[in-house]
Design a protein around this motif. Structure first.
Motif, PDB file in Angstrom:
ATOM      1  N   GLN A 116      44.158 -76.293  71.580  1.00 57.95           N
ATOM      2  CA  GLN A 116      42.721 -76.032  71.490  1.00 57.95           C
ATOM      3  C   GLN A 116      42.368 -76.065  70.001  1.00 57.95           C
ATOM      4  N   PRO A 144      40.838 -73.823  54.613  1.00 53.43           N
ATOM      5  CA  PRO A 144      42.302 -73.892  54.538  1.00 53.43           C
ATOM      6  C   PRO A 144      42.860 -75.088  55.308  1.00 53.43           C
ATOM      7  N   VAL A 150      46.402 -82.698  62.657  1.00 55.52           N
ATOM      8  CA  VAL A 150      46.331 -82.662  64.122  1.00 55.52           C
ATOM      9  C   VAL A 150      46.884 -83.963  64.688  1.00 55.52           C
TER      10      VAL A 150
ATOM     11  N   ALA B 152      42.421 -84.032  58.614  1.00 56.02           N
ATOM     12  CA  ALA B 152      43.157 -83.683  59.833  1.00 56.02           C
ATOM     13  C   ALA B 152      43.969 -82.396  59.641  1.00 56.02           C
ATOM     14  N   ARG B 153      44.364 -82.111  58.405  1.00 48.36           N
ATOM     15  CA  ARG B 153      45.088 -80.848  58.141  1.00 48.36           C
ATOM     16  C   ARG B 153      44.133 -79.662  58.175  1.00 48.36           C
ATOM     17  N   LYS B 154      42.921 -79.859  57.666  1.00 52.69           N
ATOM     18  CA  LYS B 154      41.925 -78.781  57.747  1.00 52.69           C
ATOM     19  C   LYS B 154      41.573 -78.502  59.209  1.00 52.69           C
ATOM     20  N   VAL B 155      41.462 -79.565  59.970  1.00 55.27           N
ATOM     21  CA  VAL B 155      41.162 -79.404  61.397  1.00 55.27           C
ATOM     22  C   VAL B 155      42.313 -78.671  62.080  1.00 55.27           C
ATOM     23  N   ALA B 156      43.547 -79.031  61.688  1.00 57.61           N
ATOM     24  CA  ALA B 156      44.732 -78.417  62.314  1.00 57.61           C
ATOM     25  C   ALA B 156      44.762 -76.909  62.081  1.00 57.61           C
ATOM     26  N   ALA B 157      44.187 -76.458  60.952  1.00 52.89           N
ATOM     27  CA  ALA B 157      44.169 -75.022  60.661  1.00 52.89           C
ATOM     28  C   ALA B 157      43.275 -74.255  61.633  1.00 52.89           C
ATOM     29  N   THR B 158      42.459 -74.982  62.420  1.00 49.42           N
ATOM     30  CA  THR B 158      41.572 -74.315  63.383  1.00 49.42           C
ATOM     31  C   THR B 158      42.155 -74.336  64.798  1.00 49.42           C
ATOM     32  N   LYS B 159      43.428 -74.732  64.894  1.00 52.12           N
ATOM     33  CA  LYS B 159      44.082 -74.759  66.205  1.00 52.12           C
ATOM     34  C   LYS B 159      44.432 -73.342  66.634  1.00 52.12           C
TER      35      LYS B 159
END
Lengths: 377, 171
Positions: A116, A144, A150, B152-159
């Motif tokens: 998610q 951050p 992803v 994509a790394r900033k987005v990954a931090a919102t997982k």
């Protein structure tokens, strides 16, 4: 009847100058730049592109500035501009499965491959006004980063997870995938409308209208309870195949929001029950619109699903003929424009009818005055 | 297909195309061209203009088709994979140029920047002629991939990392 009337020219010119002055506002306040609108009012930009049906962030920002922030006015400006441009090509169907996601969530599966991903969302904020924004006290922000990016190709909840067990109906691809695709910008809408035309209409439809209809389906004016199987927002590349090249080329990225709903199942004594689907796809980041579109898309599939029509959202003709805000505003607002001659006609008609009734009443009164003395005797 | 795409002596032919056309298999030269055209379409005018002035400012070339602003109707598919539909249009600028040796370069780029389209077509022609801009293209591609990865790394931090709270009285 239309009669040319002259004489408003000076008033109109001055009205437009006053409009320009008021648009600018207090000259002690810095003039807003279109790049500021494009960057900092990006969700307004998104809406103007989606409903203006033209993806161009700079133009949308300009339209918002010119329209003084009136988004429907800005959408109107975009629609007018697009009629001046030639159409070079149709893109190959974009591949949302290959989207570079900035957000991807599912309300049906907690633990799903890819996870998610909340992304930039207002969800879970407290909706308290942040006065530091007003005081210009915001510090330079830097979000951050995770250790790893992803996943590049997020599996799709409906196709890759639910459909694995055959639990949801397939998205039917017509036998002839090169058949013409309906285009409401070139042909008037005809009914019954195919799903291609309905989806085009909804994607450029007014957000408020589509939202209200979507809401109506949840309140019982349609029979299609929905779960959000998946929402994804991010960028996809657009490919075209120019004739002079003869092969497909990638011309850049656009931002899209996609919503797939999982709806009430369908089945019979002989057919295995399956969930059904609704689809929403809009330019830019606009989850509210994408979800609403998916709800209404599903509701409009009532005929195909053999469902009883019990609400306006299921009535394609009602939905599609009233979803366009440029068309709606044109007809609603045109009644403020001079109708002097039309009204003069009505006025004369009412006066004549009144005279006739008055004459008839006077005659009746005279008759009863004559007959009364006899009755009194 | 134009004569240029049939060339096999172009540079970068052994590189993996990032956006392979899945409906029709393409030869390596075409795949290489698709890659650089995709990179050029994503490069702002200023970078293209600066590099052109620095390395190719003395080139003789002519306009085959003046930069022209138009639209592409973007298509989607119902449910992501079903029936096609017209989603909405996007602005696109196209251009075609001819180098002095007759090499023709094309461009189709998102947006309305005529000069970006012109320089993209010029670099397409240079790449077709002698591949001399391949380092430039590689640098641009690397920068674009880096920017994409950063995002994509900033987005990954919102997982979301779900965890379960242990409840009850074990002890």
């Amino acid at each position: 009847m239309y009669v040319a009337v002259k004489g408003g020219e000076r008033a109109i010119n001055n009205a437009h100058r006053l409009l320009a002055e008021q648009r600018r506002g207090d000259k002690k306040v810095a003039e807003i730049q279109t790049d500021q609108i494009e960057q900092q009012l990006s969700l307004s930009v998104t809406r103007v592109m989606a409903e203006g049906s033209l993806y161009d962030r700079d133009l949308a920002a300009l339209a918002i500035k010119q329209g003084r922030g009136d988004l429907i006015e800005a959408i109107f400006l975009m629609r007018a501009y697009r009629t001046t441009l030639p159409r070079f090509a149709f893109s190959k169907p974009i591949k949302t499965a290959e989207m570079d996601v900035s957000r991807r969530i599912s309300a049906t599966f907690k633990d799903l491959p890819g996870g998610q991903i909340l992304g930039p969302t207002f969800d879970y904020t407290h909706r308290l006004l942040d006065f530091t924004l007003m005081a210009n006290g915001e510090e330079l922000l830097d979000a951050p980063s995770g250790d790893q990016p992803v996943d590049e190709h997020m599996p799709r909840v409906l196709d890759d997870i639910l459909n694995d067990e055959g639990l949801i109906q397939d998205e039917p691809v017509p036998g002839d995938d090169t058949a013409p695709v309906a285009d409401l910008t070139r042909e008037p809408i005809k009914f019954p409308a195919g799903r291609d035309l309905r989806l085009q209409n909804l994607s450029r439809g007014d957000e408020g209208f589509v939202l209200a209809l979507g809401y109506s389906t949840q309140r019982g004016y349609a029979n299609s309870h929905a779960f959000v199987g998946e929402i994804r927002y991010g960028t996809v590349s657009v490919e075209i195949e120019p004739e002079e090249l003869g092969f497909a080329i990638d011309i850049g990225d656009i931002e899209l929001t996609e919503c797939e709903t999982v709806n009430k199942f369908k089945g019979s004594k002989t057919k295995l029950p399956q969930f059904t689907r609704g689809y929403g796809l809009v330019f830019g980041q606009n989850e509210r619109k994408a979800i609403s579109m998916a709800l209404v898309d599903r509701a409009m599939r009532a005929d195909e699903m053999g469902e009883q029509i019990m609400g306006p959202a299921q009535d394609s003709e009602f939905v599609m003929e009233h979803s366009d805000n440029v068309q709606s505003t044109g007809f609603v607002e045109h009644i403020k424009l001079p109708h002097y001659v039309d009204f003069q006609g009505e006025l004369e008609l009412v006066r004549r009818m009144r005279t006739e009734v008055e004459e008839r009443l006077a005659k009746l009164e005279a008759e009863s005055a004559q007959s009364q003395p006899e009755a009194a005797e | 297909m134009t004569a240029h795409t049939a060339r096999t002596d172009g540079p970068g032919q052994d590189q993996n195309p990032t956006h392979q056309n899945k409906t029709a298999p393409v030869d390596q030269a075409t795949a290489a061209r698709q890659r650089w055209m995709s990179v050029l379409a994503r490069t702002p005018r200023a970078s293209l203009e600066a590099r052109w002035a620095a390395s190719y400012g003395d080139q003789k070339w002519s306009m085959l088709r003046e930069p022209q602003i138009g639209m592409v109707m973007v298509r989607g598919r119902a449910g992501g994979a079903g029936q096609r539909f017209n989603l909405g249009e996007m602005t696109v600028t196209r251009c075609a140029v001819t180098l002095s040796d007759g090499t023709v370069g094309h461009s189709y780029v998102k947006g309305r920047d005529r000069l970006q389209a012109q320089y993209a077509a010029l670099f397409d022609a240079i790449m077709l002629r002698d591949g001399s801009a391949s380092d430039f293209i590689d640098d641009l591609a690397a920068a674009q991939a880096e920017a994409k990865r950063d995002h994509a790394r900033k987005v990954a931090a919102t997982k979301v990392d779900f965890f379960t709270l242990v409840r009850g009285e074990d002890e």
